[in-house]
Design an enzyme around this catalytic site. Structure first.
Site, PDB file in Angstrom:
ATOM      1  N   ARG A  78     -38.400 116.589  38.851  1.00  0.00           N
ATOM      2  CA  ARG A  78     -39.631 117.368  38.805  1.00  0.00           C
ATOM      3  C   ARG A  78     -39.911 117.779  37.359  1.00  0.00           C
ATOM      4  O   ARG A  78     -38.987 118.021  36.589  1.00  0.00           O
ATOM      5  CB  ARG A  78     -39.494 118.630  39.655  1.00  0.00           C
ATOM      6  N   TYR A 206     -41.965 110.062  41.387  1.00  0.00           N
ATOM      7  CA  TYR A 206     -40.650 110.592  41.731  1.00  0.00           C
ATOM      8  C   TYR A 206     -40.696 111.771  42.719  1.00  0.00           C
ATOM      9  O   TYR A 206     -41.418 112.760  42.486  1.00  0.00           O
ATOM     10  CB  TYR A 206     -39.899 111.035  40.453  1.00  0.00           C
ATOM     11  N   LYS A 215     -42.220 119.977  48.225  1.00  0.00           N
ATOM     12  CA  LYS A 215     -42.364 121.154  47.360  1.00  0.00           C
ATOM     13  C   LYS A 215     -43.825 121.606  47.271  1.00  0.00           C
ATOM     14  O   LYS A 215     -44.108 122.794  47.228  1.00  0.00           O
ATOM     15  CB  LYS A 215     -41.818 120.866  45.965  1.00  0.00           C
ATOM     16  N   HIS A 235     -37.458 128.535  49.900  1.00  0.00           N
ATOM     17  CA  HIS A 235     -36.618 127.416  49.458  1.00  0.00           C
ATOM     18  C   HIS A 235     -35.204 127.639  49.988  1.00  0.00           C
ATOM     19  O   HIS A 235     -34.287 127.964  49.239  1.00  0.00           O
ATOM     20  CB  HIS A 235     -36.635 127.384  47.916  1.00  0.00           C
ATOM     21  N   SER A 257     -32.365 124.296  43.277  1.00  0.00           N
ATOM     22  CA  SER A 257     -32.173 122.855  43.460  1.00  0.00           C
ATOM     23  C   SER A 257     -30.825 122.420  42.881  1.00  0.00           C
ATOM     24  O   SER A 257     -30.435 122.870  41.806  1.00  0.00           O
ATOM     25  CB  SER A 257     -33.287 122.084  42.743  1.00  0.00           C
ATOM     26  N   CYS A 259     -27.767 123.011  43.813  1.00  0.00           N
ATOM     27  CA  CYS A 259     -26.678 124.001  43.816  1.00  0.00           C
ATOM     28  C   CYS A 259     -25.912 123.980  45.134  1.00  0.00           C
ATOM     29  O   CYS A 259     -25.217 124.938  45.471  1.00  0.00           O
ATOM     30  CB  CYS A 259     -27.221 125.400  43.560  1.00  0.00           C
ATOM     31  N   ASP A 284     -33.298 122.456  52.990  1.00  0.00           N
ATOM     32  CA  ASP A 284     -34.057 122.725  51.760  1.00  0.00           C
ATOM     33  C   ASP A 284     -35.190 123.731  51.933  1.00  0.00           C
ATOM     34  O   ASP A 284     -35.448 124.514  51.036  1.00  0.00           O
ATOM     35  CB  ASP A 284     -34.633 121.406  51.223  1.00  0.00           C
ATOM     36  N   ASN A 374     -29.550 113.181  38.915  1.00  0.00           N
ATOM     37  CA  ASN A 374     -30.502 113.619  39.938  1.00  0.00           C
ATOM     38  C   ASN A 374     -30.903 112.448  40.851  1.00  0.00           C
ATOM     39  O   ASN A 374     -31.974 112.458  41.433  1.00  0.00           O
ATOM     40  CB  ASN A 374     -31.748 114.242  39.292  1.00  0.00           C
ATOM     41  N   ARG A 376     -31.083 110.347  44.213  1.00  0.00           N
ATOM     42  CA  ARG A 376     -31.339 110.989  45.511  1.00  0.00           C
ATOM     43  C   ARG A 376     -31.217 110.016  46.674  1.00  0.00           C
ATOM     44  O   ARG A 376     -31.449 108.820  46.528  1.00  0.00           O
ATOM     45  CB  ARG A 376     -32.766 111.558  45.524  1.00  0.00           C
TER      46      ARG A 376
HETATM   47  O1  SAT Z   1     -37.130 116.569  43.580  1.00  0.00           O
HETATM   48  S1  SAT Z   1     -37.275 117.632  44.581  1.00  0.00           S
HETATM   49  O2  SAT Z   1     -38.141 118.690  44.077  1.00  0.00           O
HETATM   50  O3  SAT Z   1     -37.847 117.115  45.810  1.00  0.00           O
HETATM   51  C1  SAT Z   1     -35.735 118.267  44.966  1.00  0.00           C
HETATM   52  C2  SAT Z   1     -35.482 119.604  44.395  1.00  0.00           C
HETATM   53  O4  SAT Z   1     -35.660 119.799  43.196  1.00  0.00           O
HETATM   54  O5  SAT Z   1     -35.065 120.511  45.144  1.00  0.00           O
HETATM   55 MN    MN Z   2     -35.019 121.951  46.886  1.00  0.00          MN
END
Ligand code: SAT
Ligand code: MN
Length: 593
Positions: A78, A206, A215, A235, A257, A259, A284, A374, A376
């Site tokens: 992000r 992304y 989000k 969140h 995010s 963690c 999430d 990062n 995923r």
């Molecule tokens: O990349 S995302 O925003 O979907 C995941 C996150 O940062 O919690």
């Molecule tokens: Mn998140």
């Protein structure tokens, strides 16, 4: 527009059709593809993705139904500096958000969208955030020129006909437009128009920037709507703790995010906790609303997990390994010559050679990481063997505890309980965490991240605190509020707490507190477990002395912490509720009598 370009239109919803026609006229796609969410459609979209080179088919014996994707190396997380909240006034967005006037931003985006889908297909993705039939559930439509987004939205949301059916002929739906352009960071804008329930995202492909249900709708627009409509968009993960007697206690937890929300949501109790079971509701996002019985009820609006891959293995998170074992998209991990995948922290040895997340040759001698930190997975939540049976319950689950936590090498003890709701709101509002790879920049620095919502609140953060405080009046039987820190270290840099499954011990104390079954001692930060309140059975090399260390309150560290907490309040001085200023005064006087 000629009818030939309209494709396989599958809704007669007037406002939706009109808006799609208007968007198509602006973006000029060659073709419109109306998604219905069927399995056959998924196959067709995957074939298209493979044809475009956007997806690589993985070794189907090892990874049935799984595909590999590499994002542009400039587009891996992000980007908060490109994310805008476009409310009428800058005060509504507040000092922690980027703001732009809606008219100006619509104009700028209009220029970027014009002709942006030429020679491309526009996918129409109708989706639900939440189970069908729930009063909390929201409907959205995302228009995107990315087949990867269409497929990932199919995992992360309840996508297709079910969404049109839920909406019926009502007009309340979120409009989302996404176009990749040339994936140029200079032309990357993720823009929210809360007053119009509209999101426009350009220049990225992304995750959090483009899967608009997550989000953008579930948190930024969601938090704005929640304040207006009397509910909360947070969140947070949601989990259920089942005791050997079959008692189920639901807990929601906010960590920033990357963690460990997914790990905590899928925790497996250590062997010693015979008969205890953890059920995952969500990993999430959590939407909460007061119920008729005065308790706070929560749903997970999502249908899948968009989780961090590195570090995931059969020890750290066995349920995640099972969740990603099939029908999963992997983004930015490493690819081996036999179409297997690898990442730092996977079970087993590193492959002798592979292609890293950029597609460059990699060997264990390489200095760079093979998988992006990062990287995923996008996995269907139905794969999770610990999925709570309540995930599709339109009423949601009653929340007994809210947990706040961050990644803190110092200062913050393992666990404490707030004295009451207002104190708990203060604890959440002053949360801090070391920054992770989930967002671009600042890795490792501690920053204030109130309720883990700093990048996700769709309006003024001070007003958001006020909304939390107001909600107390509408919840007759509020959850208790706790703070945890799994990441405290000693002077040598070793973790003071073993973490992972052992976090069950902390969770057990929290659950027992909710049921009034266990004691605590009153300290300056809140209620803390005494040694005798805590279960150390079979924790390796852990006893009273270790516990004292991980729970210690160090006055020097707290002097710094209080100053740092106040910096956030100073930046929000115009809107921060006075109740929180009083809570700060109380904390100062407890710490420095
Ligand atoms: O990349 S995302 O925003 O979907 C995941 C996150 O940062 O919690
Ligand atoms: Mn998140």
């Amino acid at each position: 527009m000629s009818s030939a370009t309209l494709g396989n239109r599958n809704t007669n919803h007037k406002a939706i059709v009109a808006w799609i026609e208007e968007t198509a006229k602006a973006c000029q796609p060659d073709r419109i593809f109306w998604c219905d969410g069927s399995a056959r459609e998924r196959e067709a979209l995957i074939a298209e993705g493979v044809k475009q080179g956007v997806l690589i088919k993985l070794n189907q014996e090892k990874w049935p139904g799984c595909y590999y994707h590499r994002s542009n190396p400039n587009d891996v997380a992000r980007v908060e500096q490109c994310t805008f909240i476009c409310t009428e006034s800058p005060e509504e967005a507040g000092p922690t958000n980027n703001w732009a006037p809606p008219r100006e931003m619509y104009q700028k985006l209009g220029g970027l969208l014009a002709g942006s889908m030429r020679h491309r297909t526009m996918y129409v993705i109708p989706y639900l955030m939440g189970p069908p039939g729930s009063p909390l559930t929201k409907m959205g439509v995302e228009l995107t020129d990315s087949v990867y987004v269409a497929l990932n939205m199919g995992v992360m949301t309840r996508m297709g006909q079910v969404a049109y059916d839920h909406l019926g002929d009502r007009d309340h739906f979120n409009r989302g437009i996404h176009t990749m352009l040339d994936v140029n960071p200079d032309r990357r804008f993720i823009c929210h128009f809360p007053q119009d329930n509209t999101i426009i995202s350009v220049g990225s492909a992304y995750g959090g920037n483009v899967l608009l249900g997550k989000k953008c709708l579930a948190l930024r627009i969601g938090s704005y709507l929640g304040r207006k409509e009397g509910w909360m968009a947070e969140h947070m993960l949601i989990l259920g703790v089942e005791s050997p007697a079959g008692e189920k206690t639901f807990v929601a937890a906010a960590f920033p995010s990357a963690c460990g929300k997914t790990n905590f949501a899928m925790l497996i109790p250590p062997a010693h906790f015979k008969g205890w079971k953890i059920w995952t509701v969500g990993d999430d996002i959590c939407w909460m609303k007061p119920g008729a019985d005065g308790r706070l009820y929560a749903i997970n609006p999502e249908n899948g997990y968009f989780g961090v891959v590195p570090g995931t293995n059969s020890k750290s998170n066995p349920n995640a390994m099972k969740s990603i074992a099939r029908d999963t998209f992997f983004t930015n991990v490493a690819l081996t010559p036999d179409f297997d995948i690898w990442w730092e922290g996977k079970d087993g040895p590193a492959p002798s050679q592979c292609l890293d997340w950029r597609g460059n040759p990699w060997t264990p001698a390489s200095k760079e990481k093979a998988a992006h930190p990062n990287s995923r997975f996008t996995a269907p939540m139905r794969n999770n063997p610990a999925l709570a049976s309540e995930v599709d319950d339109p009423n949601g689950v009653p929340i007994s505890a809210i947990i706040f936590g961050g990644r803190r090498a110092a200062t913050m003890p393992l666990v404490f309980e707030a004295f009451n709701w207002a104190h708990g709101v203060y604890v959440g509002a002053t949360m801090g965490s070391e920054m992770t790879a989930a967002a671009v920049g600042g890795l490792g620095q501690v920053r204030r991240d109130p309720m883990a919502m700093l990048p996700f609140a769709g309006y003024n953060m001070g007003d958001y605190f006020a909304h939390w405080l107001h909600m107390r009046k509408r919840i007759a039987r509020p959850p208790r509020i706790f703070h945890v820190n799994w990441f405290r270290k000693d002077e040598q840099g070793n973790f003071l707490w073993p973490g992972y499954g052992e976090n069950m011990r902390v969770l057990k104390w929290i659950v027992d507190r909710c049921h009034g079954r266990v004691g605590a001692s009153e300290g300056p930060l809140g209620w803390m477990p005494r040694v005798e309140d805590f279960d150390f059975t079979n924790v390796r090399e852990f006893g009273a002395e270790q516990f004292a260390k991980v729970q210690a309150i160090n006055p020097e560290e707290w002097k710094r912490e209080l100053v740092s907490q106040n910096e956030l309040f100073v930046s929000l001085h115009a809107t921060v509720p006075k109740e929180l200023i009083f809570e700060r005064e109380l904390l100062v006087s407890r710490l420095m009598p």
